[in-house]
Design a protein around this motif. Sequence first.
Motif, mmCIF file in Angstrom:
data_model
loop_
_atom_site.group_PDB
_atom_site.id
_atom_site.type_symbol
_atom_site.label_atom_id
_atom_site.label_comp_id
_atom_site.label_asym_id
_atom_site.label_seq_id
_atom_site.Cartn_x
_atom_site.Cartn_y
_atom_site.Cartn_z
ATOM 1 N N ALA A 181 -2.064 15.353 0.644
ATOM 2 C CA ALA A 181 -0.721 15.132 1.174
ATOM 3 C C ALA A 181 -0.114 13.889 0.532
ATOM 4 O O ALA A 181 -0.820 12.916 0.244
ATOM 5 N N ASN A 182 1.205 13.938 0.344
ATOM 6 C CA ASN A 182 1.974 12.819 -0.221
ATOM 7 C C ASN A 182 1.629 12.557 -1.677
ATOM 8 O O ASN A 182 1.772 11.428 -2.153
ATOM 9 N N PRO A 237 0.822 -1.211 0.000
ATOM 10 C CA PRO A 237 0.000 0.000 0.000
ATOM 11 C C PRO A 237 0.861 1.269 0.000
ATOM 12 O O PRO A 237 1.815 1.384 0.765
ATOM 13 N N VAL A 238 0.505 2.189 -0.887
ATOM 14 C CA VAL A 238 1.110 3.524 -0.907
ATOM 15 C C VAL A 238 0.038 4.493 -0.412
ATOM 16 O O VAL A 238 -1.021 4.627 -1.027
ATOM 17 N N ILE A 239 0.307 5.158 0.701
ATOM 18 C CA ILE A 239 -0.701 5.947 1.399
ATOM 19 C C ILE A 239 -0.661 7.410 0.940
ATOM 20 O O ILE A 239 0.411 7.992 0.759
ATOM 21 N N TYR A 240 -1.850 7.964 0.724
ATOM 22 C CA TYR A 240 -1.985 9.411 0.543
ATOM 23 C C TYR A 240 -3.108 9.884 1.469
ATOM 24 O O TYR A 240 -3.922 9.089 1.946
ATOM 25 N N ARG A 241 -3.162 11.187 1.723
ATOM 26 C CA ARG A 241 -4.132 11.705 2.694
ATOM 27 C C ARG A 241 -4.884 12.901 2.101
ATOM 28 O O ARG A 241 -4.270 13.798 1.503
ATOM 29 N N ALA A 268 -2.339 20.241 -5.628
ATOM 30 C CA ALA A 268 -2.691 19.525 -4.413
ATOM 31 C C ALA A 268 -3.602 20.316 -3.497
ATOM 32 O O ALA A 268 -3.939 19.838 -2.412
ATOM 33 N N GLU A 269 -4.024 21.526 -3.903
ATOM 34 C CA GLU A 269 -4.897 22.331 -3.058
ATOM 35 C C GLU A 269 -6.000 22.959 -3.901
ATOM 36 O O GLU A 269 -5.818 23.216 -5.084
#
Length: 580
Positions: free
Chosen positions: A252-253, A204-208, A288-289
């Motif tokens: 994030a990430n 798993p590659v996590i993003y938030r 990302a925003e």
Amino acid sequence: MKLGRTVIGRWLGGLAILLGLALIWWLFAPRSLGGVAQFVVINGNSMAPLYRRGDLVITRAADDYALGDIVTYRHPEIGLVIHRIIGQDGERWQLKGDHNDFVDPYEPLTTEIEGRAWLHIPWLGSGLVLARQYWWLIILALAGGMVMAQPRATGRRRRPRHTIVQPVEAAMAAVTLCALGAIVAGMLAGYAFLQPASRVVNEPVIYRQQGTFTYLADAPPGIYDTAQAQTGDPVYFQLSSTLAVTFHYELANVATASGTIGLNAEVSAANGWRRRLALAPAQPFEGAEATVRGVINLTDLRALIAQLEQQTSLSNQYYLLAITPDVVVNGEVDGLAFSDAFSPQLLFRFDKAQLTLVNPADDRQGLAPRAEGQVARTRIEPARLSLLFFSLEVESARWWGMVIAGGLAVAAIAIGWPLWRRWQSDETMRIQFWYGNLIITGAAPHVDLPRAAVATMADLARLAQRAGGLIIRDTGSEPNQYVLIDDGTVYVYQASDSGPEAHQRVTPAPVAHHPPPADWRDQFIAALRETGLVSEACQAVGVDPFTAYRERSQNPAFAQAWREARQQHWEAATEQRGEA
């Protein structure tokens, strides 16, 4: 029938060992090798005081499970878990650690349960962990122990041995060990070939995703600390006419991202009535925003509620206002593409006088919602076979198993083929194998007694067993001749002239002869009366059988005492069997 009892005993012993090994395999074969057992080393205290850290628990797969069973299952995030079944919800089981004060959040299916606890061995798990880490030290220790356990020469007298027994037995043992090793290595290779050589691993590659709600409401000066109502403050309908809501979205990430973001509101009542209001249409964003804003006209909101109550003649004590951003995002995290959505809610509760936040302290569901997502990175890695003390790649297990099996098979053939050819042609070798425990090697004493030829070696062995005596393999003037002296008769069996010893006389190693003690005859008769066996009586008094048989042929009183001692031993043994 006592003939061949030793050899039959060997075969029965071997069969018992095989059956024992089969039972051990059935009970303890690990799942990784096709068995039903699983070795679980406890590394926590969730099952205390029953299981403690370092204990070993062996589980076995079962067809069904029941309340109270201690079982193992594989949690998708934690891994292997061993807990007790406390309930069942449809097809799923509810589990809990005995020491825990909460129920496991994950409820496995029956197919996900790997086994029921069967055997618990305290502290052994820690030993297995150390053995897995330092297996090479164990091998060195075993090898050193085998070397230290080898018999050493001592000054004790030993009865003469046939000069070919040890090489033949060593060769047969080597053939047996090589054959067994080849079978085990072949089974390992065969099992490895049935397993896939590689496996797919999902990492798993996590993003938030996270966001922040803020709001402002106009108000007369002096009511709030600032010139208007801000995030967290209650809003009074009598003082404010608009509510401006802002949602700031962040990833994030994440390397790159794009998508759309909009803002909606929903008014609802406890009876299920709801009305959706669009605050800001979906608009694209890059990066990302992103930020979206919307304004709620509180006058229109109150008018909507008044119209509802007037037309339905129903009045509710309070209503709910939910502000929901609708985010749809596509992006790339660590080189992997992903698509996701994010729609948290900012919830207000209002009546005819005011509008207030619901649970403003719960950031996850309130002013600062967040959520994690993951993308599976797929990679291929070599599959492994897990054995008790180490693991081996399947590909290596295949080829090493084949190489070792082939090498041991070749060694077994190389050692066994000459042995087999010799077995076929050398009767003395066959005699030594079947009756070696009854035979000593040396020059047969020349006694003036009647001689009787025996047709087969089996007949001579029967006579020796009945008399409790030893057969002498003559290395004197008559090679390949087997002699038994019993009750005033010399029984002789002449083996065929074959094998490598048919053309050369066996010269036994010189044996140091020590004079027997002066009173050995009385001691011999006493030992014979006790044991009933000439060989054991000779060993007890320290004389060789030649001396005993020679004395019996030359001394009638000693021969009579010999017969009486044998008769007394037989009567005592018969009486003991009758009492039993």
